[in-house]
Design an enzyme around this catalytic site. Sequence first.
Site, PDB file in Angstrom:
ATOM      1  N   ASP A  42       0.756  -8.698   0.500  1.00  0.00           N
ATOM      2  CA  ASP A  42       0.351  -9.528   1.775  1.00  0.00           C
ATOM      3  C   ASP A  42      -0.615 -10.618   1.120  1.00  0.00           C
ATOM      4  O   ASP A  42      -0.869 -11.587   1.503  1.00  0.00           O
ATOM      5  CB  ASP A  42      -0.775  -8.792   2.731  1.00  0.00           C
ATOM      6  CG  ASP A  42       0.059  -8.112   3.835  1.00  0.00           C
ATOM      7  OD1 ASP A  42       1.380  -8.602   4.191  1.00  0.00           O
ATOM      8  OD2 ASP A  42      -0.220  -7.117   4.458  1.00  0.00           O
TER       9      ASP A  42
HETATM   10  C1  GLC Z   1      -1.480  -2.958   3.740  1.00  0.00           C
HETATM   11  C2  GLC Z   1      -0.475  -3.453   4.667  1.00  0.00           C
HETATM   12  C3  GLC Z   1       0.931  -3.485   4.060  1.00  0.00           C
HETATM   13  C4  GLC Z   1       1.020  -4.228   2.853  1.00  0.00           C
HETATM   14  C5  GLC Z   1      -0.156  -3.946   1.851  1.00  0.00           C
HETATM   15  C6  GLC Z   1      -0.144  -4.693   0.502  1.00  0.00           C
HETATM   16  O1  GLC Z   1      -0.930  -1.753   3.546  1.00  0.00           O
HETATM   17  O2  GLC Z   1      -0.345  -2.706   5.782  1.00  0.00           O
HETATM   18  O3  GLC Z   1       1.771  -4.299   4.920  1.00  0.00           O
HETATM   19  O4  GLC Z   1       2.267  -4.171   2.404  1.00  0.00           O
HETATM   20  O5  GLC Z   1      -1.273  -3.706   2.506  1.00  0.00           O
HETATM   21  O6  GLC Z   1      -0.537  -5.639   0.783  1.00  0.00           O
HETATM   22  C1  GLC Z   2      -4.806  -7.083   2.722  1.00  0.00           C
HETATM   23  C2  GLC Z   2      -4.525  -5.783   2.941  1.00  0.00           C
HETATM   24  C3  GLC Z   2      -3.563  -5.883   4.137  1.00  0.00           C
HETATM   25  C4  GLC Z   2      -3.667  -6.909   5.182  1.00  0.00           C
HETATM   26  C5  GLC Z   2      -4.168  -8.167   4.518  1.00  0.00           C
HETATM   27  C6  GLC Z   2      -4.539  -9.150   5.528  1.00  0.00           C
HETATM   28  O1  GLC Z   2      -5.852  -6.772   1.480  1.00  0.00           O
HETATM   29  O2  GLC Z   2      -4.374  -4.808   1.944  1.00  0.00           O
HETATM   30  O3  GLC Z   2      -3.405  -4.561   4.602  1.00  0.00           O
HETATM   31  O4  GLC Z   2      -2.585  -7.132   5.768  1.00  0.00           O
HETATM   32  O5  GLC Z   2      -5.195  -8.000   3.548  1.00  0.00           O
HETATM   33  O6  GLC Z   2      -5.777  -8.995   5.873  1.00  0.00           O
END
Ligand code: GLC
Ligand code: GLC
Length: 814
Positions: free
Chosen positions: A487
């Site tokens: 993300d």
């Molecule tokens: C969190 C989010 C997932 C994402 C991951 C890496 O676990 O829920 O959707 O892939 O972070 O950013």
């Molecule tokens: C990331 C998290 C993910 C989330 C994103 C936005 O650090 O791992 O889960 O979706 O931040 O807040």
Amino acid sequence: MKFGYFDDLNREYVITQPDTPLPWINYLGCQAYFGIISNTAGGYSFYRDARLRRLTRYRYNNVPMDFGGRYIYLRDDESKEFWSPSWQPTRHELEDYSCRHGMGYTVIGSSYSGIEAHTRYFVPLDENLEIWQLTVTNKRATKASISAFSSIEFCLWDAQDDATNFQRNFNTGQVEVEDGVIYHKTEYRERRDHFAYFACSEPGAGFDTQREAFLGRYRSWDKPATVEAGQLTNSIAHGWSPIGAHQVKLDLEPGETRQIVFVLGYHENPKDQKFDPAGSQIINKKLVKPTIAKYLDPKNADAAFEQLRQYWESLLGIFQVSTPDIHTNRMVNIWNAYQCMATFNMSRSASFYESGIGRGLGFRDSNQDLLGFVHMAPARARERILDLAATQLPTGGAYHQYQPLTKRGNNDIGGGFNDDPHWLIIGVSAYLKETGDWSILDEPVQYDNEPGSEQPLYDHLQRSFHYTLARLGPHGLPLIGRADWNDCLNLNCFSDTPGQSFQTTTNKEGKVAESVFIAGLFVHAGRELAAIANRRVLGAEAASYLAEAAKMESVILEHGWDGEWFLRAYNDFGGKIGSKECEEGKIFIESNGYCTLAGIGLEDGKAASALAAVGEHLATKHGIVVQQPAYTRYYIEMGEISSYPPGYKENAGVFCHVNPWVMIGETRLGHGDLAHDYYSRINPSAREEIGDLHRCEPYVYAQMIAGKDASTFGEAKNSWLTGTAAWNYYAIAQWILGIRTALDGLEIAPVIPTSWPGFTATRSYRGVVYKISIERKGEGNQIALTVDGSEIKGNIVPPPTDGRKEVTVTGILS
Ligand code: GLC
Ligand code: GLC
């Protein structure tokens, strides 16, 4: 250092010290009514949606930590001393404190001055309520006069509004008290048709429903004025902060035990039967009273508990293993499977780290979670798949999340993550392999929840696949969009304004930044989809998916290869990410893990080279970090990933969710020792001994462990609701132990450590129980299978055609 121990026989983790480094929590409920409960009885309850139907209040990030809960006070009415058997909120000294977190229940108790007290908390199956069974025993040689108090603080339903909109909320609170039952009915007079109730099995010596009356001015939960004085005041809340508290007086003979049952629940009345008498403003309680009466009877509470125990027994019984490694056994047989169910129920919405107001059910997250629970709840998996698919956009793209109450997608945490659609293919494929229920593909499913837009689920999978084909970049790799699985890799964002969300702020419609990770996912999803298409006798279509996958594979090998490992991405300027040429972030786990998992580069040595590089640059004793070197400053062209200090979260933390991709990749290379070694590094049970460093619960996975660049290297955060649960379960069960569901049967292909003499397993699959025993005769991964005494060719055990309900499978590894 340990703070408790595993009681595997009872499937419990027993915490023996109340001041754990962080609240160590458990979940109550597994259908519609849920609660979070910590080892000191902190936590809250909600019905379906942690934001919109919050029953009780909890104060996140408060001091002392973990406040708001299901609190009991005991008061010795002679000495006037009072304490809480769960330690919080009084934090009075205690003897023999223990918290047993079990499957869907928690028992917390202790002794103090000869009074032993335990409370068992659970949610019965098929009910929207929770039961607290408080047992008090007088261990003294003399009579004891004890007052027992229960207490909860009601949340005014919408947890977000409840924590912010005080000018309104201080006026709306309303309760009713009838026959000792406290009814919380804020906003029932207008548009709500639901209320909460809090009941007690014993005749009350008093109650309170107004917080200030209960606590006294400027006091907190550790020292309520009423408990101190030994008498509740029968207050009725008008506005301010409604609570529920009961008082019961117990005169206990030496050795005598008494049980008090408290029931806290949620009830919805039909709109036209809200009031009784009709036309009044009084809650119609006729429909809920029988339920309350039922569970206040300890016999019925015990029976409900027994049903819950059997429910978990049967779920966990679907897959049980016995290997030479206790941590593997414990996680596979009990805790990891249990966590998979919790993640399925909550996605990422409500934990000690997810406040229950920010996030709904994630599209990519929920699809991946299917991998971990589909065998335990196939019918609910089917429903989840159809709900998810119904939020898909006509373009094949997806909302990033949907709200469980409305089941509609929204962009609250962003949209346009270009990996999202492929996870639907992965999820559906896992479902088909488990169940063989091909009818799901013909289910009519809406797009964007628009009536009239229904198409068969299969059409959704086709659009998922084509979504990427319509969005290729200059190298022929998939455009990343807002981000991919990571993300925080925001290559089109260029955010320079403090406080802006990297996920929701305006994004450039970038046509340059590409993701090698999505490319690997596309290859994987394409081959899964081809296998599905083949079963639908769509040979030509299957061939086209395979051709597209093969084409993408060659693009990856040409433009996604950095010489020793897979690149991660190209940025908006066409520059490389995850390359030797980069100053920081030279190598990443996602592309290397996923491409090898997908089988890319297995023949020409690239997969082996990539994973060797992962081992060299990314693997640490606490797990495999996301990338190296960590970003030491903010790169505007990279986005959120570089916003985290080095070693945390996506900036070179050990993101446990992705470690299994490398484990699976290692099994594809035949490296059972290394795969299991990586598995063990992040296995929470195997980390129990370092509890003071790890800090999170030793019975469930955390999202992240701080990486080697962090000063708290080895410290876990964000436990419970994480894709880690499903992926680790999938990696150990299906790839290391190698008991793998396939479209045509159960595949047996273990890639286990060379030192293991073998293992045994029981797996229920499509109505048949497979008793599997694997014996190692040589060091390799070649397997010869015998099914009910007859050798079979290959390693897929087809379902028996003669109605046998149990088969014995023996595998010899050489
Ligand atoms: C969190 C989010 C997932 C994402 C991951 C890496 O676990 O829920 O959707 O892939 O972070 O950013
Ligand atoms: C990331 C998290 C993910 C989330 C994103 C936005 O650090 O791992 O889960 O979706 O931040 O807040």
